[in-house]
Design an enzyme around this catalytic site. Sequence first.
Site, PDB file in Angstrom:
ATOM      1  N   SER A  58     102.494   1.483  46.763  1.00 35.79           N
ATOM      2  CA  SER A  58     101.285   0.869  47.110  1.00 35.79           C
ATOM      3  C   SER A  58     100.485   0.673  45.716  1.00 35.79           C
ATOM      4  O   SER A  58     100.429   1.413  44.897  1.00 35.79           O
ATOM      5  CB  SER A  58     100.490   1.653  48.014  1.00 35.79           C
ATOM      6  OG  SER A  58      99.168   0.786  48.359  1.00 35.79           O
ATOM      7  N   HIS A 104      96.911  -6.956  45.870  1.00 34.47           N
ATOM      8  CA  HIS A 104      97.520  -5.721  46.365  1.00 34.47           C
ATOM      9  C   HIS A 104      98.803  -5.903  46.715  1.00 34.47           C
ATOM     10  O   HIS A 104      99.407  -7.135  47.031  1.00 34.47           O
ATOM     11  CB  HIS A 104      96.337  -5.652  47.827  1.00 34.47           C
ATOM     12  CG  HIS A 104      97.151  -4.857  48.683  1.00 34.47           C
ATOM     13  ND1 HIS A 104      97.787  -5.295  49.825  1.00 34.47           N
ATOM     14  CD2 HIS A 104      97.333  -3.378  49.027  1.00 34.47           C
ATOM     15  CE1 HIS A 104      98.441  -4.384  50.465  1.00 34.47           C
ATOM     16  NE2 HIS A 104      98.163  -3.163  50.091  1.00 34.47           N
ATOM     17  N   GLU A 155      92.587  11.057  47.223  1.00 35.97           N
ATOM     18  CA  GLU A 155      92.401  10.426  45.904  1.00 35.97           C
ATOM     19  C   GLU A 155      93.426   9.049  45.959  1.00 35.97           C
ATOM     20  O   GLU A 155      93.233   8.003  45.282  1.00 35.97           O
ATOM     21  CB  GLU A 155      92.513  11.253  44.704  1.00 35.97           C
ATOM     22  CG  GLU A 155      91.491  12.316  44.448  1.00 35.97           C
ATOM     23  CD  GLU A 155      90.037  11.558  44.432  1.00 35.97           C
ATOM     24  OE1 GLU A 155      89.976  10.430  43.491  1.00 35.97           O
ATOM     25  OE2 GLU A 155      89.013  11.786  44.690  1.00 35.97           O
ATOM     26  N   SER A 156      94.429   9.411  46.331  1.00 37.04           N
ATOM     27  CA  SER A 156      95.455   8.284  46.289  1.00 37.04           C
ATOM     28  C   SER A 156      95.204   7.366  47.262  1.00 37.04           C
ATOM     29  O   SER A 156      95.271   6.190  46.867  1.00 37.04           O
ATOM     30  CB  SER A 156      97.019   8.727  46.553  1.00 37.04           C
ATOM     31  OG  SER A 156      97.434   9.824  45.446  1.00 37.04           O
TER      32      SER A 156
END
Length: 300
Positions: free
Chosen positions: A88, A102, A262-263
Amino acid sequence: MKDKFYAYIQQLQDTITAKLEEVDGKATFQEDIWKRPEGGGGRTRVIENGAVFEKGGVNISGVHGELPDSMKAYFKVKEGNFFACGLSLVLHPKNPMVPTVHANWRYFELYDEQGEIVDQWFGGGQDLTPYYLFDEDAVHFHQVCKTACDKHQPTFYDTYKKRCDEYFWNTHRNEARGLGGLFFDYCKATSEMNMQQWYDFVTEVGNSFLSCYIPIVIKRKDLDYTKEQRDWQEIRRGRYVEFNLVHDKGTLFGLKTNGRIESILMSLPPHVQWRYDHQPEKGSEEERLLHILKAPKAWV
């Protein structure tokens, strides 16, 4: 299949981060290797405060274990273990003339109590979110997407472009998050496509990403911009945040499966504005963008 696809996304992460560092010329990716207590882990790479990229992440993960109750209900199963892996990425450039991008490519397996695969599928896509609209950039991005799709099935581009327009829709704002691209999910074996053929398609799209995006970055990264244009970028970034936290299935899946916070939240931009009832000037480039975002457009 899971081992082959995980090896692929490891290699793709290396390829993409190396090219992004080259284009940025200043910042490099910070890497974190992490473990998930319930099973699996990942490799997070984040770039910040670069010459081109204000913030970005290119992350891979492979997680497994017992499905949480919320996901059992979602998949309509009473028991089950799962394996999920994917890459991702989100890139937020500094210059408002360069679009945010994205992309995600993922693979999922669901097992019965004996450990046998009872379901498996691929998903993914890539989409573009500009702050100032250059039509030729939108055409380029979509043309590369279409070329990748056409190598596998002539109906794929139209189908997955439409799904992308439907998925990245900020319902509460009644507008698109961006200019779309491709979005596909639950790509399972059928009489027309076996899992190897789906693998070939998904990796084709993954391999097309740099060709989709990097030419746009190089063309726009050194353009001049004003403080007002930067403000507009930050206001529009607010809509990006709203979509990711309210509607995005990947974010919600990560939060519900005790993913690494956090990811999961690396997709959020560092500087954002929410101004009360902000309206662009009539006839401005900002208003033109909003007009385009009100209804999906055919770019190629």
